[in-house]
Scaffold this active site. Sequence first.
Site, PDB file in Angstrom:
ATOM      1  N   LYS A  19      -5.884  21.195  37.381  1.00 44.22           N
ATOM      2  CA  LYS A  19      -5.438  22.349  36.590  1.00 44.22           C
ATOM      3  C   LYS A  19      -4.739  23.360  37.509  1.00 44.22           C
ATOM      4  O   LYS A  19      -4.701  23.186  38.718  1.00 44.22           O
ATOM      5  CB  LYS A  19      -6.630  22.962  35.847  1.00 44.22           C
ATOM      6  CG  LYS A  19      -7.421  21.940  34.994  1.00 44.22           C
ATOM      7  CD  LYS A  19      -6.683  21.513  33.736  1.00 44.22           C
ATOM      8  CE  LYS A  19      -7.215  20.256  33.079  1.00 44.22           C
ATOM      9  NZ  LYS A  19      -8.551  20.338  32.505  1.00 44.22           N
TER      10      LYS A  19
HETATM   11  C1  LIG Z   1      -9.664  19.799  31.672  1.00 41.28           C
HETATM   12  C2  LIG Z   1      -9.863  20.017  30.228  1.00 41.28           C
HETATM   13  C3  LIG Z   1     -11.057  20.537  29.688  1.00 41.28           C
HETATM   14  C4  LIG Z   1     -12.252  20.925  30.504  1.00 41.28           C
HETATM   15  O1  LIG Z   1     -12.553  20.037  31.453  1.00 41.28           O
HETATM   16  P1  LIG Z   1     -13.571  20.306  32.667  1.00 41.28           P
HETATM   17  O2  LIG Z   1     -13.285  19.130  33.545  1.00 41.28           O
HETATM   18  O3  LIG Z   1     -14.927  20.263  32.067  1.00 41.28           O
HETATM   19  O4  LIG Z   1     -13.273  21.621  33.312  1.00 41.28           O
HETATM   20  C5  LIG Z   1     -11.103  20.765  28.310  1.00 41.28           C
HETATM   21  N1  LIG Z   1     -10.050  20.508  27.518  1.00 41.28           N
HETATM   22  C6  LIG Z   1      -8.893  20.005  28.004  1.00 41.28           C
HETATM   23  C7  LIG Z   1      -7.749  19.797  27.066  1.00 41.28           C
HETATM   24  C8  LIG Z   1      -8.770  19.724  29.357  1.00 41.28           C
HETATM   25  O5  LIG Z   1      -7.608  19.219  29.827  1.00 41.28           O
END
Ligand SMILES: *Cc1c(COP(=O)(O)O)cnc(C)c1O
Length: 406
Positions: free
Chosen positions: A203
């Site tokens: 991210k």
């Molecule tokens: C990355 C992501 C999350 C949360 O993921 P974590 O790995 O738990 O931080 C939730 N929704 C989407 C669309 C994602 O891409």
Amino acid sequence: MSKNQTTCHPLLALHGGQPVRGSMLAYGAQWLDETDIEAVVSVLRSDFITQGPKIAEFERKVAAYAGASYAVAFSSGTGALHGACYAAGIQAGDEVITTSMTFLASSNCVLYCGGTPVFADIHPETYNIDPEDISSKITTRTKAIIPVDYTGQPVQIDRIMELARDNGLVVIQDAAHSIGAEYKGRRVGSWADMTMFSFHPVKHVTTGEGGIIVTNNEDYYKKLLLFRNHGMTKDPDDLLKNDGPWYYEMQNLGYHYRMTDIQAALGASQMDKLDEYVKRRRDIAAYYTKEIAEIEGIQVPVQYQDASSSWHLYVIRFDAGRFNASRKEIFEALRAENIGVHVHYIPVHLQPYYQKLGYLQGSCPVAEAVYQQIITLPLFPRMTDRDAEDVITALRKIAAYYRKID
Ligand SMILES: *Cc1c(COP(=O)(O)O)cnc(C)c1O
């Protein structure tokens, strides 16, 4: 072997030719510098490696950036979504509308609370949840909407907030892809009742693992604080009785979803670079869009006039009628050229677990059709111009090789 023996094309790496690159280009990766490393090390040398001052500092930074009053950090984005569903009061019998073109966590969080996810279909050009389909799926049991800013392009959040207001629903924006993005000139995080950002290393900003909810609602804020810490409170104002200075009470079932100070220090340091990261992602995306416009048969998601994406993912769609190859062959050919492509996402309702729950194939026809044709290209701020050129070179090579001659 070649389906295009009449024309002369460079041999694909898939068929034993020279790959475009010597080493694999990842699809996403963090960018840590010495200031990030020093921030973490200074926490390691301090008295608190968890539950010290860094969590609140990080929360303040994210809330200020997003334009929200409160922020509550969690050990993952998934935990944060679970907390948001709890704070919204989701329970058995409640329906929550979300998209199927997302990561599992966007709807699993509803299941954790005993609620029922209801999948609205996506718009055929933007791949974001279609507000018209949300509207058609609202029932007397609907309690909340969880829109997802797919690839970093904000959903039409004004329209979704309006639907929520008219029907008394809570909006939890899954902005795992879209920190730094804007809609109608306002940052994501300042629109919905609660907004979730994720800090996984692919991210925009990372804490290793982590997530956060930003909100302007004090009641949600208090519930989120309790939920991430076993449902436990020491606040004298909230206690039912008070045995003494050691006394704590658990009045609701919470979880252990706390972030550490080590992670929060990394996050606070990374936040200082967010704008720079977003700019770099936008520049690479603009380069891809310009180059791909010249390759027939490949489309990119249409961008709304009102939205300014922060470009977590760059997703391309192959027009099946224009190529003598399946998406799988094209995917494998790109990987063989050492381009680390991916697919985002397999529609959630098609997962075996959801199928067992009774979700039907064919219930989100647009998402299912789009899934068959999409590939995610590498996109992360640390990649070089040369890396981005390699991606385009490989795409051109493969598109030319498989192009249908009419
Ligand atoms: C990355 C992501 C999350 C949360 O993921 P974590 O790995 O738990 O931080 C939730 N929704 C989407 C669309 C994602 O891409």
